[in-house]
Write a protein that holds these residues in place. Structure first.
Motif, mmCIF file in Angstrom:
data_model
loop_
_atom_site.group_PDB
_atom_site.id
_atom_site.type_symbol
_atom_site.label_atom_id
_atom_site.label_comp_id
_atom_site.label_asym_id
_atom_site.label_seq_id
_atom_site.Cartn_x
_atom_site.Cartn_y
_atom_site.Cartn_z
ATOM 1 N N ALA A 24 5.222 207.137 40.778
ATOM 2 C CA ALA A 24 5.204 208.498 39.801
ATOM 3 C C ALA A 24 5.496 208.722 41.544
ATOM 4 O O ALA A 24 6.673 210.847 41.063
ATOM 5 N N ALA A 25 5.648 208.753 42.120
ATOM 6 C CA ALA A 25 5.958 209.989 43.809
ATOM 7 C C ALA A 25 7.268 210.009 43.298
ATOM 8 O O ALA A 25 7.927 211.207 44.054
ATOM 9 N N VAL A 26 7.793 209.087 43.073
ATOM 10 C CA VAL A 26 9.636 208.512 43.089
ATOM 11 C C VAL A 26 10.338 209.788 42.116
ATOM 12 O O VAL A 26 11.197 210.016 42.105
ATOM 13 N N VAL A 27 9.536 208.868 41.115
ATOM 14 C CA VAL A 27 10.670 209.873 39.213
ATOM 15 C C VAL A 27 10.196 210.952 39.127
ATOM 16 O O VAL A 27 10.819 211.606 38.001
ATOM 17 N N LEU A 28 8.867 211.393 39.267
ATOM 18 C CA LEU A 28 7.818 212.638 38.772
ATOM 19 C C LEU A 28 9.392 213.795 39.028
ATOM 20 O O LEU A 28 9.504 214.570 40.058
ATOM 21 N N PRO A 33 3.074 217.893 33.757
ATOM 22 C CA PRO A 33 2.122 218.279 33.886
ATOM 23 C C PRO A 33 1.040 217.826 34.187
ATOM 24 O O PRO A 33 0.089 216.901 34.371
ATOM 25 N N THR A 34 -0.577 218.833 34.267
ATOM 26 C CA THR A 34 -1.258 218.206 35.125
ATOM 27 C C THR A 34 -2.622 217.622 34.118
ATOM 28 O O THR A 34 -4.112 217.591 34.575
ATOM 29 N N THR A 121 -2.233 207.777 34.908
ATOM 30 C CA THR A 121 -0.778 208.142 35.927
ATOM 31 C C THR A 121 -0.020 207.635 35.136
ATOM 32 O O THR A 121 1.224 208.624 34.739
ATOM 33 N N ILE A 122 0.587 206.957 34.202
ATOM 34 C CA ILE A 122 1.957 206.294 33.805
ATOM 35 C C ILE A 122 2.360 207.303 32.636
ATOM 36 O O ILE A 122 3.471 207.884 32.173
ATOM 37 N N ALA A 123 0.882 207.335 31.659
ATOM 38 C CA ALA A 123 0.482 208.609 30.836
ATOM 39 C C ALA A 123 1.683 210.253 30.815
ATOM 40 O O ALA A 123 2.509 211.209 30.703
ATOM 41 N N ILE A 124 0.843 210.913 32.437
ATOM 42 C CA ILE A 124 1.620 212.188 33.009
ATOM 43 C C ILE A 124 2.852 212.081 33.431
ATOM 44 O O ILE A 124 3.494 212.653 32.847
ATOM 45 N N THR A 125 3.335 210.598 33.617
ATOM 46 C CA THR A 125 4.423 210.499 34.891
ATOM 47 C C THR A 125 5.749 209.994 33.033
ATOM 48 O O THR A 125 6.395 211.334 32.813
ATOM 49 N N GLN A 126 5.037 209.739 32.255
ATOM 50 C CA GLN A 126 6.087 209.702 30.711
ATOM 51 C C GLN A 126 5.868 211.205 29.794
ATOM 52 O O GLN A 126 7.234 211.530 29.646
#
Length: 169
Positions: A24-28, A33-34, A121-126
């Motif tokens: 996530a740190a690399v691709v966000l 949205p949090t 984490t995956i859902a927020i990234t998506q």
């Protein structure tokens, strides 16, 4: 069997949750949205740095909490243990077995909570990368499944796992 599988499941789910935060740190994107309304639509955003920091703190906090409880189980005072039928266990004598079960159950709680943190984490990234700023539908299935699993595990603990006659009778 749970005694051996639970620590392994906890380690695996913790590693996966940490890896998800690293990815996530690399691709966000810079705006993430949090916070989400009940319908899954984002209603608040943060910077990538803030989002990754919070996700990392939640991930390490969950791992640290449940790992510490599992490690303390064999040594902690029984006054701090909240197990079904505790006094019967103490009166009958198989205290070490009770402690082993508490340790395994802490790992189970930790692993299942890691799954929720990982999915979050995956859902927020998506959501951030999709352009919709909405949680994916699968996340609600994971969250509901986690609640049902927690309920089933607690009922199993109370009705079966900590029934003393299964150990001494």
């Amino acid at each position: 069997m749970l005694r051996k599988l639970a620590p392994l499941a906890f380690v695996v789910t913790t590693v996966l949750a940490v890896l998800a935060v690293v990815v996530a740190a690399v691709v966000l994107p810079e705006r993430v949205p949090t916070h989400f309304a009940a319908n899954g639509q984002a209603d608040d955003w943060s910077s990538r740095t803030a989002a990754v920091t919070v996700l990392a703190l939640i991930t390490t906090g969950v791992a640290g909490l449940f790992g510490a409880v599992a490690q303390a189980g064999p040594k902690m005072s029984t006054e701090w243990m909240n197990v079904p039928h505790k006094q019967q266990w103490l009166d009958a004598g198989p205290e070490e077995e009770m402690r082993r079960r508490v340790r395994a159950d802490a790992f189970v709680f930790g692993a299942s909570t890691d799954v929720v943190v990982l999915s979050m984490t995956i859902a927020i990234t998506q959501a951030a990368r999709s352009g919709t700023d909405a949680l994916p539908g699968w996340w609600f299935v994971v969250a509901a499944s986690w609640v049902l699993f927690r309920i089933a595990h607690v009922v199993l603990m109370h009705r079966v796992r900590y029934r003393l006659e299964r150990v001494v009778g």
